[in-house]
Design a protein around this motif. Structure first.
Motif, PDB file in Angstrom:
ATOM      1  N   VAL A 173      -3.897  -5.284   0.074  1.00 43.73           N
ATOM      2  CA  VAL A 173      -3.470  -4.030  -0.555  1.00 43.73           C
ATOM      3  C   VAL A 173      -2.647  -3.232   0.450  1.00 43.73           C
ATOM      4  N   ASP A 174      -1.567  -2.639   0.007  1.00 40.00           N
ATOM      5  CA  ASP A 174      -0.788  -1.742   0.870  1.00 40.00           C
ATOM      6  C   ASP A 174      -1.590  -0.449   1.016  1.00 40.00           C
ATOM      7  N   LEU A 175      -2.294  -0.332   2.140  1.00 38.18           N
ATOM      8  CA  LEU A 175      -3.233   0.782   2.309  1.00 38.18           C
ATOM      9  C   LEU A 175      -2.526   2.129   2.344  1.00 38.18           C
ATOM     10  N   GLU A 176      -1.345   2.168   2.953  1.00 32.56           N
ATOM     11  CA  GLU A 176      -0.592   3.428   2.992  1.00 32.56           C
ATOM     12  C   GLU A 176      -0.216   3.874   1.582  1.00 32.56           C
ATOM     13  N   ALA A 177       0.282   2.948   0.780  1.00 35.24           N
ATOM     14  CA  ALA A 177       0.661   3.278  -0.597  1.00 35.24           C
ATOM     15  C   ALA A 177      -0.570   3.645  -1.418  1.00 35.24           C
ATOM     16  N   PHE A 178      -1.675   2.964  -1.150  1.00 31.27           N
ATOM     17  CA  PHE A 178      -2.914   3.237  -1.875  1.00 31.27           C
ATOM     18  C   PHE A 178      -3.410   4.657  -1.581  1.00 31.27           C
TER      19      PHE A 178
END
Length: 340
Positions: A213-218
């Motif tokens: 998962v793209d943690l920054e985008a999340f």
């Protein structure tokens, strides 16, 4: 009495020892349970042989009942349930500015002096916190790591409804996430181990794998575009530390919980650009222990689920070996009252 002694080279011997009567200002305890923590496993692997005087009894995540009270001790009586805050600050000086839990000459009981993997343990009375009547002593043995989590959350000045990201899903990371969630925060736990991710989800935490998962985008999605309010770095991972500033909103905070023995790279541009704050968090203060005891007594957290196994004192050597072989274990307790 019986005690486990660390002999070096991944070796413990469990044998008879001498009961030490309490001196002035001391209390002798009948130890109930003691947890094995990461520091204990570091000792087991020989990483702290220069600090531990062998043969020595280690262990510091203890619950107990008072057995005997030394001269001048007030507020404790035989039979009282207690936990031990294993910090000896008697060498504190004015230069330490009154922060006794991080004073320069702080001694950690169970590392620098004998610890709790024994039936009978004599400690300074000032290290004790009385547990509420009826407290489950098995759960009370989790008070030490739970107090760490309480201290971390307190250092971060966490507020209700803030978005908090916890990097690392080991025992401390799980506890930080649970304490933050209990305080009213919206919590995201970041972890790469599939077992720990599933374990966290079963505890009611939102857990994600940052490799999937793209943690920054999340974080931006969960915050309406701004980013996280606070990040707790518990993993000790260079990958996590190098990206943690990306996750934060303007004037976000980072609480550094993990121990980094070597310098690492951190994106300082984000500190300038977003006016970020970085906060250190080491061990705990008395108020953190009191908070941990309240959480245990009130049964507000699913602490029982964190206990992977309970072993009798005689089986302590095997317990350390099993922890080495099982990276998914959370917390193994030693029942210091039981023998195999």
């Amino acid at each position: 009495m019986k005690a486990a002694y660390y002999e070096g080279n991944k070796t413990f011997s469990v044998r008879e020892g001498d009961i030490i009567s309490p001196g002035p200002g001391e209390v002798r305890l009948d130890v109930a349970f003691c947890g094995i923590c990461g520091t204990d496993t570091h000792i087991y692997h020989g990483a702290m042989d220069q600090r531990v005087s062998m043969p020595q009894t280690i262990g510091h995540e203890a619950s107990a009942t008072v057995a005997e009270v030394g001269e001048g001790v007030e507020g404790f009586a035989p039979g009282d349930p207690v936990v031990v805050r294993p910090l000896d600050n008697r060498l504190e000086t004015p230069a330490d500015r009154g922060h006794s839990h991080i004073c320069e000459k702080l001694k950690f009981i169970g590392i620098d002096s004998p610890g709790a993997f024994q039936n009978s343990w004599t400690v300074p009375a000032f290290t004790l916190h009385k547990a509420p009547p009826g407290t489950d002593l098995k759960l009370a043995a989790l008070c030490e790591p739970l107090a760490v989590a309480c201290h971390d959350v307190n250092r971060g000045d966490l507020k209700p409804d803030e978005l908090a990201v916890v990097l690392g899903g080991g025992p401390i990371g799980i506890l930080v996430a649970l304490v933050a969630q209990e305080a009213g925060a919206r919590v995201i736990l970041s972890e790469v181990n599939p077992f720990r991710i599933e374990f966290a989800r079963k505890l009611g935490l939102e857990a994600v794998n940052p490799t999937e998962v793209d943690l920054e985008a999340f974080c931006r999605e969960k915050s309406g575009g701004s980013g996280a309010d606070i990040v707790f770095e518990v993993s000790g991972s260079k990958a996590a530390s190098s990206t943690m500033t990306n996750l934060l909103a303007i004037r976000g905070r980072i609480v550094v919980v993990a121990i980094y023995p070597q310098p690492i790279e951190i994106n300082l541009f984000h500190f300038f650009w977003k006016e970020l704050n970085m906060i250190g968090a080491r061990v705990y203060e008395p108020k953190d222990y009191e908070k941990a005891l309240r959480l245990v007594a009130e049964k507000k957290l699913p602490l029982e689920a964190l206990i992977t196994d309970v072993k009798p004192l005689d089986d302590l050597p095997q317990a350390f070996q099993q922890l080495d072989e099982n990276p998914n274990a959370m917390k193994v307790l030693i029942d210091c009252r039981a023998t195999s």
